[in-house]
Design a protein around this motif. Structure first.
Motif, mmCIF file in Angstrom:
data_model
loop_
_atom_site.group_PDB
_atom_site.id
_atom_site.type_symbol
_atom_site.label_atom_id
_atom_site.label_comp_id
_atom_site.label_asym_id
_atom_site.label_seq_id
_atom_site.Cartn_x
_atom_site.Cartn_y
_atom_site.Cartn_z
ATOM 1 N N ASN A 77 12.428 18.657 -11.709
ATOM 2 C CA ASN A 77 12.395 17.158 -12.178
ATOM 3 C C ASN A 77 11.273 16.649 -11.284
ATOM 4 O OD1 ASN A 77 13.893 15.654 -14.553
ATOM 5 N ND2 ASN A 77 12.819 14.233 -13.028
ATOM 6 N N LEU A 78 10.269 17.492 -10.688
ATOM 7 C CA LEU A 78 9.476 16.981 -9.704
ATOM 8 C C LEU A 78 8.269 16.216 -10.911
ATOM 9 C CD1 LEU A 78 8.001 16.675 -7.177
ATOM 10 C CD2 LEU A 78 7.013 18.956 -7.509
ATOM 11 N N CYS A 79 8.347 14.946 -10.374
ATOM 12 C CA CYS A 79 6.999 14.296 -11.106
ATOM 13 C C CYS A 79 6.600 13.067 -10.354
ATOM 14 C CB CYS A 79 7.625 14.015 -12.656
ATOM 15 S SG CYS A 79 9.148 13.186 -12.825
ATOM 16 N N VAL A 80 5.455 12.945 -10.558
ATOM 17 C CA VAL A 80 4.982 11.444 -10.036
ATOM 18 C C VAL A 80 4.131 10.654 -10.894
ATOM 19 C CG1 VAL A 80 3.115 10.630 -8.525
ATOM 20 C CG2 VAL A 80 4.467 12.693 -7.775
ATOM 21 N N ALA A 81 4.350 9.377 -10.809
ATOM 22 C CA ALA A 81 3.775 8.659 -11.994
ATOM 23 C C ALA A 81 2.228 8.925 -12.100
ATOM 24 C CB ALA A 81 3.824 6.884 -11.749
ATOM 25 N N PRO A 82 1.877 8.840 -13.437
ATOM 26 C CA PRO A 82 0.349 9.324 -13.596
ATOM 27 C C PRO A 82 -0.550 8.350 -12.687
ATOM 28 C CG PRO A 82 1.732 9.210 -15.644
ATOM 29 C CD PRO A 82 2.348 8.792 -14.743
ATOM 30 N N ASP A 83 -0.436 7.314 -12.568
ATOM 31 C CA ASP A 83 -1.410 6.159 -11.921
ATOM 32 C C ASP A 83 -1.391 6.289 -10.421
ATOM 33 O OD1 ASP A 83 1.177 4.949 -11.763
ATOM 34 O OD2 ASP A 83 0.083 3.041 -11.692
ATOM 35 N N ALA A 84 -0.424 7.356 -10.135
ATOM 36 C CA ALA A 84 -0.120 7.505 -8.570
ATOM 37 C C ALA A 84 -0.259 8.748 -8.204
ATOM 38 C CB ALA A 84 1.326 6.997 -8.369
ATOM 39 N N GLN A 85 -0.859 9.854 -9.017
ATOM 40 C CA GLN A 85 -1.072 11.139 -8.706
ATOM 41 C C GLN A 85 -2.420 11.205 -7.943
ATOM 42 O OE1 GLN A 85 -0.801 13.329 -12.294
ATOM 43 N NE2 GLN A 85 1.323 12.859 -12.833
ATOM 44 N N GLY A 86 -2.392 12.275 -7.199
ATOM 45 C CA GLY A 86 -3.549 12.377 -6.284
ATOM 46 C C GLY A 86 -3.406 11.791 -5.092
ATOM 47 N N GLN A 87 -2.348 11.056 -4.797
ATOM 48 C CA GLN A 87 -2.284 10.606 -3.503
ATOM 49 C C GLN A 87 -1.344 11.243 -2.606
ATOM 50 O OE1 GLN A 87 -1.198 6.145 -4.285
ATOM 51 N NE2 GLN A 87 -2.366 6.277 -6.347
ATOM 52 N N GLY A 88 -0.955 12.104 -2.865
ATOM 53 C CA GLY A 88 -0.092 13.067 -1.938
ATOM 54 C C GLY A 88 1.141 12.733 -1.963
ATOM 55 N N ILE A 89 1.905 11.987 -3.025
ATOM 56 C CA ILE A 89 3.127 11.636 -3.131
ATOM 57 C C ILE A 89 3.887 12.949 -3.558
ATOM 58 C CG2 ILE A 89 4.876 10.339 -4.554
ATOM 59 C CD1 ILE A 89 2.574 8.138 -4.734
ATOM 60 N N GLY A 90 3.586 13.877 -4.589
ATOM 61 C CA GLY A 90 4.203 15.055 -4.646
ATOM 62 C C GLY A 90 4.307 15.922 -3.511
ATOM 63 N N ALA A 91 3.146 15.907 -2.928
ATOM 64 C CA ALA A 91 3.377 16.764 -1.434
ATOM 65 C C ALA A 91 4.273 16.166 -0.350
ATOM 66 C CB ALA A 91 1.968 16.949 -0.740
ATOM 67 N N LEU A 92 4.360 14.742 -0.361
ATOM 68 C CA LEU A 92 5.599 14.300 0.329
ATOM 69 C C LEU A 92 6.990 14.526 -0.180
ATOM 70 C CD1 LEU A 92 5.758 12.221 2.678
ATOM 71 C CD2 LEU A 92 5.710 10.335 1.030
ATOM 72 N N LEU A 93 7.085 14.507 -1.266
ATOM 73 C CA LEU A 93 8.366 14.790 -2.091
ATOM 74 C C LEU A 93 8.636 16.289 -1.540
ATOM 75 C CD1 LEU A 93 8.111 13.005 -5.358
ATOM 76 C CD2 LEU A 93 10.055 12.808 -3.733
ATOM 77 N N VAL A 94 7.830 17.245 -1.672
ATOM 78 C CA VAL A 94 7.891 18.610 -1.385
ATOM 79 C C VAL A 94 8.333 18.638 0.014
ATOM 80 C CG1 VAL A 94 7.094 20.984 -1.316
ATOM 81 C CG2 VAL A 94 6.821 19.611 -3.268
ATOM 82 N N ASP A 95 7.478 17.980 0.947
ATOM 83 C CA ASP A 95 7.740 18.225 2.317
ATOM 84 C C ASP A 95 9.212 17.589 2.659
ATOM 85 O OD1 ASP A 95 6.860 18.461 5.189
ATOM 86 O OD2 ASP A 95 7.283 16.110 5.253
ATOM 87 N N HIS A 96 9.789 16.516 2.040
ATOM 88 C CA HIS A 96 11.041 16.211 2.413
ATOM 89 C C HIS A 96 12.166 16.943 1.923
ATOM 90 C CE1 HIS A 96 10.434 12.364 4.417
ATOM 91 N NE2 HIS A 96 9.227 12.074 3.767
ATOM 92 N N ALA A 97 11.836 17.716 0.685
ATOM 93 C CA ALA A 97 12.503 18.628 0.097
ATOM 94 C C ALA A 97 12.947 20.000 1.038
ATOM 95 C CB ALA A 97 12.277 18.994 -1.380
ATOM 96 N N GLY A 98 11.791 20.267 1.796
ATOM 97 C CA GLY A 98 11.817 21.396 2.769
ATOM 98 C C GLY A 98 12.560 21.002 3.876
ATOM 99 N N ARG A 99 12.658 19.490 4.311
ATOM 100 C CA ARG A 99 13.234 19.563 5.321
ATOM 101 C C ARG A 99 14.677 19.386 5.066
ATOM 102 N NH1 ARG A 99 9.809 14.968 8.612
ATOM 103 N NH2 ARG A 99 7.708 16.075 8.364
ATOM 104 N N VAL A 100 15.120 18.775 3.917
ATOM 105 C CA VAL A 100 16.399 18.914 3.520
ATOM 106 C C VAL A 100 16.902 20.416 3.253
ATOM 107 C CG1 VAL A 100 18.117 18.730 1.599
ATOM 108 C CG2 VAL A 100 16.567 16.758 2.255
ATOM 109 N N GLY A 101 16.162 21.196 2.866
ATOM 110 C CA GLY A 101 16.540 22.581 2.624
ATOM 111 C C GLY A 101 16.744 23.114 3.999
ATOM 112 N N ALA A 102 16.085 22.985 5.116
ATOM 113 C CA ALA A 102 16.157 23.436 6.287
ATOM 114 C C ALA A 102 17.404 22.953 6.997
ATOM 115 C CB ALA A 102 15.185 23.068 7.285
ATOM 116 N N ALA A 103 17.692 21.835 6.743
ATOM 117 C CA ALA A 103 19.145 21.188 7.384
ATOM 118 C C ALA A 103 20.146 21.812 6.513
ATOM 119 C CB ALA A 103 19.015 19.511 7.152
#
Length: 174
Positions: A77-103
């Motif tokens: 269910n990874l999604c970013v509001a259409p008007d907010a795409q291209g701002q790195g928000i999806g990458a930020l979510l994936v980065d935080h998910a990676g940190r949760v996974g590592a923990a």
């Protein structure tokens, strides 16, 4: 793995019950385009503890669900509001998910998507074929959807909010 700069006002936190309507509304846009599996607000509410929310001072701008699967952390269910795409928000979510996974001691982030794999590759993911798929992952591929599996190593530990997922995710025997 190059991502546009994320607006400073956007932060990622654990989703809250009050976020359910916004997550459901945002997700429904993508489900209507057959890019996400359709989930009801009740389904999202039942799993809200698995979600990360990207928010600014005004609204929820993106989200991702996390589900531990042995040595991997499934992003769904990874999604970013259409008007907010291209701002790195999806990458930020994936980065935080990676940190949760590592923990949590996970070795891989796993994403299943019908969307173009180009974005996932930019985030460091590699597409796996059905033969390369780990045992037990076939359930993540609803028949006839045309989904693809992407994996990448998790990031290093150090995520400040790691404990919010520790109890909920580890208590499941997935």
């Amino acid at each position: 793995m190059v991502a546009p700069s994320t607006p400073a006002a956007v932060s990622v936190r654990a989703a809250r019950p009050a976020d359910v309507p916004a997550i459901a509304e945002l997700s429904a846009r993508f489900a209507a385009e057959d890019l996400l599996l359709s989930r009801t607000p009740a389904q999202i509410a039942g799993r809200v503890g698995e979600f990360l929310a990207a928010v600014n001072e005004v609204r929820l701008m993106g989200c991702v669900g996390l589900s531990r699967r042995r040595r991997g952390l499934l992003l769904y269910n990874l999604c970013v509001a259409p008007d907010a795409q291209g701002q790195g928000i999806g990458a930020l979510l994936v980065d935080h998910a990676g940190r949760v996974g590592a923990a949590l001691g996970c070795r891989l982030l796993v994403a299943v998507s019908k969307h173009s794999g180009h974005w996932f590759v930019q985030q460091g993911f590699t597409e796996l074929t059905a033969r390369q798929m780990p045992a037990g992952w076939a359930h993540a591929f609803p028949p006839g959807r045309g989904s693809r599996l992407y994996v990448r190593p998790v990031t290093q530990p150090g995520f400040a909010e790691q404990s919010i997922y520790q109890n909920r995710t580890e208590s499941r025997n997935l």
